[in-house]
Design a protein around this motif. Sequence first.
Motif, PDB file in Angstrom:
ATOM      1  N   GLY A   1       0.820  -1.215   0.000  1.00 12.57           N
ATOM      2  CA  GLY A   1       0.000   0.000   0.000  1.00 12.57           C
ATOM      3  C   GLY A   1       0.846   1.253   0.000  1.00 12.57           C
ATOM      4  N   LEU A   2       1.924   1.269   0.766  1.00 11.15           N
ATOM      5  CA  LEU A   2       2.824   2.420   0.807  1.00 11.15           C
ATOM      6  C   LEU A   2       3.493   2.640  -0.546  1.00 11.15           C
ATOM      7  CD1 LEU A   2       4.195   4.630   2.495  1.00 11.15           C
ATOM      8  CD2 LEU A   2       5.936   2.940   3.092  1.00 11.15           C
ATOM      9  N   ILE A   3       3.930   1.568  -1.171  1.00 11.39           N
ATOM     10  CA  ILE A   3       4.568   1.688  -2.494  1.00 11.39           C
ATOM     11  C   ILE A   3       3.579   2.223  -3.520  1.00 11.39           C
ATOM     12  CG2 ILE A   3       5.542   0.328  -4.402  1.00 11.39           C
ATOM     13  CD1 ILE A   3       6.878  -1.433  -2.215  1.00 11.39           C
ATOM     14  N   VAL A   4       2.361   1.716  -3.506  1.00 12.63           N
ATOM     15  CA  VAL A   4       1.334   2.202  -4.437  1.00 12.63           C
ATOM     16  C   VAL A   4       1.047   3.674  -4.183  1.00 12.63           C
ATOM     17  CG1 VAL A   4      -1.129   2.000  -5.006  1.00 12.63           C
ATOM     18  CG2 VAL A   4       0.289  -0.040  -4.866  1.00 12.63           C
ATOM     19  N   TYR A   5       0.952   4.064  -2.918  1.00 13.32           N
ATOM     20  CA  TYR A   5       0.696   5.461  -2.570  1.00 13.32           C
ATOM     21  C   TYR A   5       1.816   6.353  -3.091  1.00 13.32           C
ATOM     22  CZ  TYR A   5       0.363   9.668   0.277  1.00 13.32           C
ATOM     23  OH  TYR A   5       0.307  10.974   0.685  1.00 13.32           O
ATOM     24  N   LEU A   6       3.076   5.969  -2.862  1.00 17.31           N
ATOM     25  CA  LEU A   6       4.200   6.785  -3.318  1.00 17.31           C
ATOM     26  C   LEU A   6       4.288   6.846  -4.833  1.00 17.31           C
ATOM     27  CD1 LEU A   6       7.026   5.792  -0.811  1.00 17.31           C
ATOM     28  CD2 LEU A   6       5.773   7.937  -0.921  1.00 17.31           C
ATOM     29  N   HIS A   7       3.917   5.759  -5.504  1.00 16.27           N
ATOM     30  CA  HIS A   7       4.075   5.711  -6.951  1.00 16.27           C
ATOM     31  C   HIS A   7       2.940   6.412  -7.706  1.00 16.27           C
ATOM     32  CE1 HIS A   7       6.003   4.251 -10.535  1.00 16.27           C
ATOM     33  NE2 HIS A   7       4.859   3.790 -10.984  1.00 16.27           N
TER      34      HIS A   7
ATOM     35  N   GLN B   1       3.327  23.367 -20.981  1.00 22.44           N
ATOM     36  CA  GLN B   1       3.616  22.006 -20.509  1.00 22.44           C
ATOM     37  C   GLN B   1       3.485  21.978 -18.994  1.00 22.44           C
ATOM     38  OE1 GLN B   1       7.108  19.863 -22.006  1.00 22.44           O
ATOM     39  NE2 GLN B   1       7.666  19.539 -19.871  1.00 22.44           N
ATOM     40  N   MET B   2       2.666  21.041 -18.493  1.00 25.43           N
ATOM     41  CA  MET B   2       2.484  20.860 -17.059  1.00 25.43           C
ATOM     42  C   MET B   2       3.097  19.517 -16.676  1.00 25.43           C
ATOM     43  SD  MET B   2      -1.481  21.964 -17.070  1.00 25.43           S
ATOM     44  CE  MET B   2      -1.779  20.900 -18.460  1.00 25.43           C
ATOM     45  N   THR B   3       3.956  19.510 -15.647  1.00 28.51           N
ATOM     46  CA  THR B   3       4.617  18.288 -15.220  1.00 28.51           C
ATOM     47  C   THR B   3       4.374  18.074 -13.735  1.00 28.51           C
ATOM     48  OG1 THR B   3       6.340  18.637 -16.870  1.00 28.51           O
ATOM     49  CG2 THR B   3       6.820  17.068 -15.125  1.00 28.51           C
ATOM     50  N   SER B   4       3.975  16.867 -13.385  1.00 30.08           N
ATOM     51  CA  SER B   4       3.826  16.464 -11.978  1.00 30.08           C
ATOM     52  C   SER B   4       4.839  15.360 -11.713  1.00 30.08           C
ATOM     53  CB  SER B   4       2.418  15.943 -11.708  1.00 30.08           C
ATOM     54  OG  SER B   4       1.458  16.934 -11.946  1.00 30.08           O
ATOM     55  N   SER B   5       5.689  15.556 -10.706  1.00 27.54           N
ATOM     56  CA  SER B   5       6.689  14.556 -10.336  1.00 27.54           C
ATOM     57  C   SER B   5       6.258  13.898  -9.038  1.00 27.54           C
ATOM     58  CB  SER B   5       8.056  15.210 -10.155  1.00 27.54           C
ATOM     59  OG  SER B   5       8.472  15.796 -11.363  1.00 27.54           O
ATOM     60  N   TYR B   6       6.158  12.576  -9.069  1.00 28.19           N
ATOM     61  CA  TYR B   6       5.727  11.812  -7.908  1.00 28.19           C
ATOM     62  C   TYR B   6       6.913  11.486  -7.004  1.00 28.19           C
ATOM     63  CZ  TYR B   6       1.306  11.354 -10.311  1.00 28.19           C
ATOM     64  OH  TYR B   6       0.118  11.638 -10.946  1.00 28.19           O
ATOM     65  N   ALA B   7       6.643  11.123  -5.781  1.00 32.93           N
ATOM     66  CA  ALA B   7       7.693  10.810  -4.799  1.00 32.93           C
ATOM     67  C   ALA B   7       8.557   9.640  -5.259  1.00 32.93           C
ATOM     68  CB  ALA B   7       7.074  10.518  -3.447  1.00 32.93           C
ATOM     69  N   SER B   8       8.014   8.761  -6.072  1.00 34.20           N
ATOM     70  CA  SER B   8       8.767   7.606  -6.549  1.00 34.20           C
ATOM     71  C   SER B   8       9.713   7.955  -7.689  1.00 34.20           C
ATOM     72  CB  SER B   8       7.801   6.524  -7.027  1.00 34.20           C
ATOM     73  OG  SER B   8       7.095   6.977  -8.173  1.00 34.20           O
ATOM     74  N   GLY B   9       9.586   9.175  -8.248  1.00 35.95           N
ATOM     75  CA  GLY B   9      10.403   9.579  -9.384  1.00 35.95           C
ATOM     76  C   GLY B   9       9.633   9.566 -10.689  1.00 35.95           C
ATOM     77  N   LYS B  10       8.463   8.990 -10.704  1.00 35.27           N
ATOM     78  CA  LYS B  10       7.627   8.950 -11.902  1.00 35.27           C
ATOM     79  C   LYS B  10       7.163  10.367 -12.233  1.00 35.27           C
ATOM     80  CE  LYS B  10       3.056   7.552 -13.216  1.00 35.27           C
ATOM     81  NZ  LYS B  10       1.783   7.382 -12.639  1.00 35.27           N
ATOM     82  N   GLU B  11       7.087  10.678 -13.519  1.00 32.81           N
ATOM     83  CA  GLU B  11       6.628  11.996 -13.955  1.00 32.81           C
ATOM     84  C   GLU B  11       5.436  11.854 -14.890  1.00 32.81           C
ATOM     85  OE1 GLU B  11       9.741  14.312 -15.698  1.00 32.81           O
ATOM     86  OE2 GLU B  11      10.521  14.897 -13.738  1.00 32.81           O
ATOM     87  N   ASN B  12       4.493  12.774 -14.759  1.00 32.95           N
ATOM     88  CA  ASN B  12       3.321  12.831 -15.622  1.00 32.95           C
ATOM     89  C   ASN B  12       3.329  14.193 -16.298  1.00 32.95           C
ATOM     90  OD1 ASN B  12       0.896  12.362 -16.850  1.00 32.95           O
ATOM     91  ND2 ASN B  12      -0.331  12.699 -15.013  1.00 32.95           N
ATOM     92  N   THR B  13       3.399  14.216 -17.620  1.00 34.36           N
ATOM     93  CA  THR B  13       3.498  15.465 -18.363  1.00 34.36           C
ATOM     94  C   THR B  13       2.303  15.621 -19.288  1.00 34.36           C
ATOM     95  OG1 THR B  13       5.897  15.307 -18.310  1.00 34.36           O
ATOM     96  CG2 THR B  13       4.949  16.796 -19.935  1.00 34.36           C
ATOM     97  N   THR B  14       1.734  16.830 -19.292  1.00 33.85           N
ATOM     98  CA  THR B  14       0.620  17.166 -20.173  1.00 33.85           C
ATOM     99  C   THR B  14       1.001  18.417 -20.961  1.00 33.85           C
ATOM    100  OG1 THR B  14      -0.918  16.330 -18.505  1.00 33.85           O
ATOM    101  CG2 THR B  14      -1.849  17.684 -20.250  1.00 33.85           C
ATOM    102  N   PHE B  15       0.698  18.401 -22.253  1.00 31.39           N
ATOM    103  CA  PHE B  15       1.027  19.540 -23.106  1.00 31.39           C
ATOM    104  C   PHE B  15      -0.242  20.076 -23.761  1.00 31.39           C
ATOM    105  CE2 PHE B  15       2.314  21.486 -27.128  1.00 31.39           C
ATOM    106  CZ  PHE B  15       3.254  22.389 -26.677  1.00 31.39           C
ATOM    107  N   ILE B  16      -0.390  21.393 -23.740  1.00 29.03           N
ATOM    108  CA  ILE B  16      -1.525  22.053 -24.383  1.00 29.03           C
ATOM    109  C   ILE B  16      -0.966  23.016 -25.420  1.00 29.03           C
ATOM    110  CG2 ILE B  16      -3.507  23.568 -24.047  1.00 29.03           C
ATOM    111  CD1 ILE B  16      -3.635  22.544 -21.152  1.00 29.03           C
ATOM    112  N   GLU B  17      -1.401  22.849 -26.668  1.00 31.58           N
ATOM    113  CA  GLU B  17      -0.935  23.740 -27.729  1.00 31.58           C
ATOM    114  C   GLU B  17      -1.437  25.154 -27.485  1.00 31.58           C
ATOM    115  OE1 GLU B  17      -1.771  22.420 -31.681  1.00 31.58           O
ATOM    116  OE2 GLU B  17      -1.311  20.340 -31.168  1.00 31.58           O
TER     117      GLU B  17
END
Length: 167
Positions: free
Chosen positions: A59-65, A83-99
């Motif tokens: 559960g902790l790993i899922v929460y962090l990721h 460009q909007m970027t969200s960086s998670y505690a695990s190092g994973k990044e989520n990027t969204t781009f709007i023209e």
Amino acid sequence: MGSSCSARFDKGKEGTNVRFLKIATALDPRFKNRKCLPKSERDENSMVLSAAIFITLIGLIVYLHFVKIDHESLLVIGSLGIQMTSSYASGKENTTFIEMSQVKDVVINEAIYMQKVIYYLCILLQDPGEPHGVSEVVPLFQSSKPRLDCLVEVYQSCQEILEQRKT
């Protein structure tokens, strides 16, 4: 007198979760040296506790990721887009781009949440069918929730870039 005491004890024992008490007894350091539980029940309690610890770690790993966002960033390039970027505690990044052709404006919006007013930055997207309409509102910095003075700085920078685009 002895039988009434025994009867009260048996009556109180009926509503008790005995399995929980055995697990709690196994965890209590005062009972470590006393062999109050048979070996088979100690092994069963160990398995239950090991499973509980394993599930908690998963559960902790899922929460962090997937849930815990460490930081958010916004990159505005006038000729390309946002460009909007969200960086998670695990190092994973989520990027969204709007023209930039889809962006109508950037605004600071306010909302009432839990008896207080919060401010957040939003991107208004143009409605392709109606030039003066807004098709969607995209909120920014949803997890970090910066203060209003920080939002005003970001807002002013975005407005400068949007004004340069229009000229």
